[in-house]
Enzyme design. Structure first.
Site, PDB file in Angstrom:
ATOM      1  N   TYR A 157       0.838  -1.204   0.000  1.00 55.19           N
ATOM      2  CA  TYR A 157       0.000   0.000   0.000  1.00 55.19           C
ATOM      3  C   TYR A 157       0.875   1.259   0.000  1.00 55.19           C
ATOM      4  CZ  TYR A 157      -3.302   3.525   1.751  1.00 55.19           C
ATOM      5  OH  TYR A 157      -4.061   4.661   1.927  1.00 55.19           O
ATOM      6  N   LYS A 161       1.076   4.313  -2.818  1.00 52.30           N
ATOM      7  CA  LYS A 161       0.751   5.702  -2.517  1.00 52.30           C
ATOM      8  C   LYS A 161       1.944   6.631  -2.770  1.00 52.30           C
ATOM      9  CE  LYS A 161      -3.483   5.097  -1.635  1.00 52.30           C
ATOM     10  NZ  LYS A 161      -4.512   5.709  -2.489  1.00 52.30           N
TER      11      LYS A 161
END
Length: 263
Positions: A157, A161
């Site tokens: 994740y 990002k």
């Protein structure tokens, strides 16, 4: 405060819940026509119902943003419904936890495909319509996790990002000749359905790590996105705005303890 958004056309991906739902509702509140995009038609229709009940304008569209054909169909639907695309909120994202050693290739690919590749496909699909707009705006939903901080279980994740911000900076340069700005909101811990599922103890610990002693709301993020979308923000591009109540500021737990000891 801002009067430049009335009548603008907006696409919000991942708009059935959480931050995406908050973005859709807020943009509709200021007079934008919103295409509410989610994986499921029923979920998108539910948000459209909220918007229309409040007097706003919205349409629902079901799309998997990891599929180029579906993102192109999404863009075509917005153009057909509203006459063009002025603002794209590339918000859709997933955050399943998996620590290194147990994370599989499929786990990693799934997060990167949705959060990073999905951003690229969504922007690409809307590009020509955004170029035709008087004031094209692209707003990415990134995070503090990855670009600034880390958290066990979210290395995939975090990579996605941080990757969004790298994409944003070059996209901002490439699209500047058309007056299109590309910016990102970077939420800290925001109270959403997903965070609620983490349990009361987790939420209490997160609140304790924030100098403002509360979690953010979806409205906090939506208001920042609203600023990036305005004509007044036309000279702001390639920027990430951290919205976290000061979460990333303390150098250690001792800093927060000192804050509490001397209010």
């Amino acid at each position: 405060m801002f009067t430049s958004l009335q009548g603008r056309s907006v696409i919000v991906t991942g708009a059935s819940k959480g931050i995406g739902r908050g973005l859709a509702l807020r943009f509709a509140e200021v007079g934008c026509a919103v295409l509410v995009v989610a994986r499921g038609q029923d979920a998108a229709e539910a948000v459209v119902g909220e918007i229309t009940a409040a007097g706003g304008t919205a349409r629902a569209f079901a799309a998997d943003i990891t599929k180029a054909a579906e993102t192109r169909a999404m863009a075509e639907a917005a153009i057909a419904a509203f006459g063009g695309i002025d603002i794209l909120c590339a918000n859709a994202g997933i955050f399943p936890a998996a620590k290194l050693g147990t994370m599989t290739e499929a786990d990693f690919d799934g997060v990167i495909d949705t959060n990073l590749k999905g951003t690229f496909l969504t922007v690409s699909a809307c590009l020509e319509a955004l170029k035709a707009s008087e004031a094209g705006r692209i707003i990415l939903t990134s995070s503090i996790t990855g670009p600034v901080t880390g958290y066990p279980g979210w290395s995939h994740y975090g990579a996605s990002k941080a990757g969004q911000l790298g994409f944003m900076r070059t996209a901002a340069i490439e699209l500047a000749p058309w007056g299109i700005t590309v910016n990102a909101v970077m939420p800290g811990n925001i109270f959403t359905e997903g965070l609620a599922d983490m349990g009361a103890d987790y939420i209490a610990k997160m609140e304790a790590s924030v100098p403002m002693r509360r979690l953010g709301t979806v409205s906090d993020i939506a208001n920042a996105a609203l600023f990036f979308a305005t004509k007044e923000a036309a000279y702001v591009t390639g920027q990430g705005m951290v919205i976290d109540g000061g979460q990333i500021l303390p150098e250690s737990l001792a800093a927060l303890e000192e804050m509490s000891a001397h209010p």
